[in-house]
Design an enzyme around this catalytic site. Structure first.
Site, PDB file in Angstrom:
ATOM      1  N   ARG A 143      -4.385  -8.521 -20.556  1.00  0.00           N
ATOM      2  CA  ARG A 143      -5.500  -8.333 -21.641  1.00  0.00           C
ATOM      3  C   ARG A 143      -4.973  -7.213 -22.532  1.00  0.00           C
ATOM      4  O   ARG A 143      -5.408  -7.019 -23.616  1.00  0.00           O
ATOM      5  CB  ARG A 143      -6.928  -7.855 -20.911  1.00  0.00           C
ATOM      6  CG  ARG A 143      -6.764  -6.900 -20.216  1.00  0.00           C
ATOM      7  CD  ARG A 143      -8.061  -6.536 -19.259  1.00  0.00           C
ATOM      8  NE  ARG A 143      -9.304  -6.576 -20.088  1.00  0.00           N
ATOM      9  CZ  ARG A 143      -9.604  -5.470 -20.656  1.00  0.00           C
ATOM     10  NH1 ARG A 143      -8.986  -4.460 -20.883  1.00  0.00           N
ATOM     11  NH2 ARG A 143     -10.747  -5.753 -21.520  1.00  0.00           N
ATOM     12  N   ASP A 202     -11.427   0.562 -23.847  1.00  0.00           N
ATOM     13  CA  ASP A 202     -11.871   0.525 -22.505  1.00  0.00           C
ATOM     14  C   ASP A 202     -11.978   1.966 -21.989  1.00  0.00           C
ATOM     15  O   ASP A 202     -11.322   2.731 -22.483  1.00  0.00           O
ATOM     16  CB  ASP A 202     -10.583  -0.260 -21.928  1.00  0.00           C
ATOM     17  CG  ASP A 202     -10.545  -1.796 -22.146  1.00  0.00           C
ATOM     18  OD1 ASP A 202     -11.735  -2.260 -22.326  1.00  0.00           O
ATOM     19  OD2 ASP A 202      -9.501  -2.097 -21.798  1.00  0.00           O
ATOM     20  N   GLU A 217       1.653  -7.733   8.657  1.00  0.00           N
ATOM     21  CA  GLU A 217       1.824  -6.438   9.035  1.00  0.00           C
ATOM     22  C   GLU A 217       2.856  -5.680   8.252  1.00  0.00           C
ATOM     23  O   GLU A 217       2.891  -4.427   8.185  1.00  0.00           O
ATOM     24  CB  GLU A 217       2.054  -6.114  10.599  1.00  0.00           C
ATOM     25  CG  GLU A 217       0.822  -6.135  11.315  1.00  0.00           C
ATOM     26  CD  GLU A 217       0.438  -7.860  11.662  1.00  0.00           C
ATOM     27  OE1 GLU A 217       1.100  -8.721  11.255  1.00  0.00           O
ATOM     28  OE2 GLU A 217      -0.734  -7.795  12.024  1.00  0.00           O
ATOM     29  N   PRO A 264       0.763  -1.184   0.000  1.00  0.00           N
ATOM     30  CA  PRO A 264      -0.141  -0.075   0.030  1.00  0.00           C
ATOM     31  C   PRO A 264       0.867   1.346  -0.099  1.00  0.00           C
ATOM     32  O   PRO A 264       0.312   2.269  -0.211  1.00  0.00           O
ATOM     33  CB  PRO A 264      -0.758  -0.241   1.424  1.00  0.00           C
ATOM     34  CG  PRO A 264      -0.207  -1.252   2.129  1.00  0.00           C
ATOM     35  CD  PRO A 264       0.592  -1.930   1.208  1.00  0.00           C
TER      36      PRO A 264
HETATM   37  N1  ADE Z   1      -0.893  -5.060  -0.071  1.00  0.00           N
HETATM   38  C1  ADE Z   1      -1.834  -4.542   0.911  1.00  0.00           C
HETATM   39  N2  ADE Z   1      -2.581  -3.692   0.524  1.00  0.00           N
HETATM   40  C2  ADE Z   1      -2.318  -3.427  -0.652  1.00  0.00           C
HETATM   41  C3  ADE Z   1      -2.541  -2.466  -1.838  1.00  0.00           C
HETATM   42  N3  ADE Z   1      -3.592  -1.533  -1.496  1.00  0.00           N
HETATM   43  N4  ADE Z   1      -1.799  -2.352  -2.989  1.00  0.00           N
HETATM   44  C4  ADE Z   1      -1.134  -3.383  -3.064  1.00  0.00           C
HETATM   45  N5  ADE Z   1      -0.356  -4.326  -2.272  1.00  0.00           N
HETATM   46  C5  ADE Z   1      -1.017  -4.359  -1.102  1.00  0.00           C
END
Ligand code: ADE
Length: 227
Positions: free
Chosen positions: A154, A169, A116, A89
């Site tokens: 794709r 798309d 975590e 993230p």
């Molecule tokens: N791992 C946990 N959350 C994630 C996200 N939003 N994007 C990519 N990998 C992740």
């Protein structure tokens, strides 16, 4: 293209890889997807791959050892130099332009973390691009890896039977896709717009462009630089 996925949960991938376009792309030789279980590279009798964080705090952190050994093993399985992606993230946000960019690579290695987080040396010691699929936290990178390979495969030329399907798309021209209709002409009092039945291709193209613009303005003004 060859795609290697390094994961602690290999079983997550089976159903999606065996469906529809992704399955056909593999069967027809456009892409080869190989899943490797990071746990196989644990040096621990209990196949442990995580430990408590130095400095304290909740949760467990993935240790660098099994990930590095797994990566080095997988890297050698094919001669092409890979582009390596770490799912987190904290990475830069994935979008259609990035999918296009990845679709022209010969080889990708995707590393999915879990729990975590992972030891910072995985982030800094592997030459990997960090990618997030959105501003939310998943339990692990597996679904993020699946999203990325789905969007990327794709776009490999030839994978979609009709090359135009990808050009139309949403996002391909910076706009959301226009409304589509199929039979019947009237469904529960909802009628297909007359213009689509007119046979006038120029007028239809203009209508679609206008609809794309209106839809983008309403749902995603950020794509038009409006907030
Ligand atoms: N791992 C946990 N959350 C994630 C996200 N939003 N994007 C990519 N990998 C992740």
């Amino acid at each position: 293209m060859r795609i290697d996925i390094l994961t602690l949960f290999p079983e997550v991938f089976a159903s999606h890889l065996n469906c529809s376009i992704i399955k056909r792309a593999q069967d027809e030789g456009f892409v080869q997807v190989v899943i490797t279980d990071i746990r196989e590279f644990s040096t621990d009798n209990y196949r442990k791959v995580d430990d408590k964080p130095y400095g304290g705090g909740p949760g467990m952190v993935i240790m660098p050892g099994p990930v590095f050994t797994c990566f080095e093993h997988v890297e050698k399985l094919s001669p092409e130099k890979p582009k390596t992606i770490l799912l987190t993230p904290q990475g830069s946000k994935f979008n259609q332009a990035k999918a296009h960019e990845l679709s022209s690579e010969k080889r990708l290695i995707l590393i999915a973390g879990k729990y975590e987080g992972f030891d910072e040396r995985i982030r800094t010691g592997l030459d990997a691009e960090q990618i997030s699929i959105g501003d939310f936290v998943l339990n692990g990178g597996e679904l993020a890896a699946m999203v990325i390979i789905d969007a990327t495969i794709r776009l490999i030329p030839g994978v979609l039977g009709d090359d135009d399907s990808a050009k139309n798309d949403s996002f391909s021209d910076g706009l959301l896709e226009y409304p589509q209709y199929t039979r019947p002409e009237v469904f529960r009092d909802m009628k297909v717009p007359d213009i689509l039945l007119s046979g006038n291709h120029q007028k239809i193209a203009e209508w679609r462009k206008q609809q794309s613009l209106e839809r983008t303005k309403k749902n995603r003004p950020d794509l038009l630089g409006e907030h």
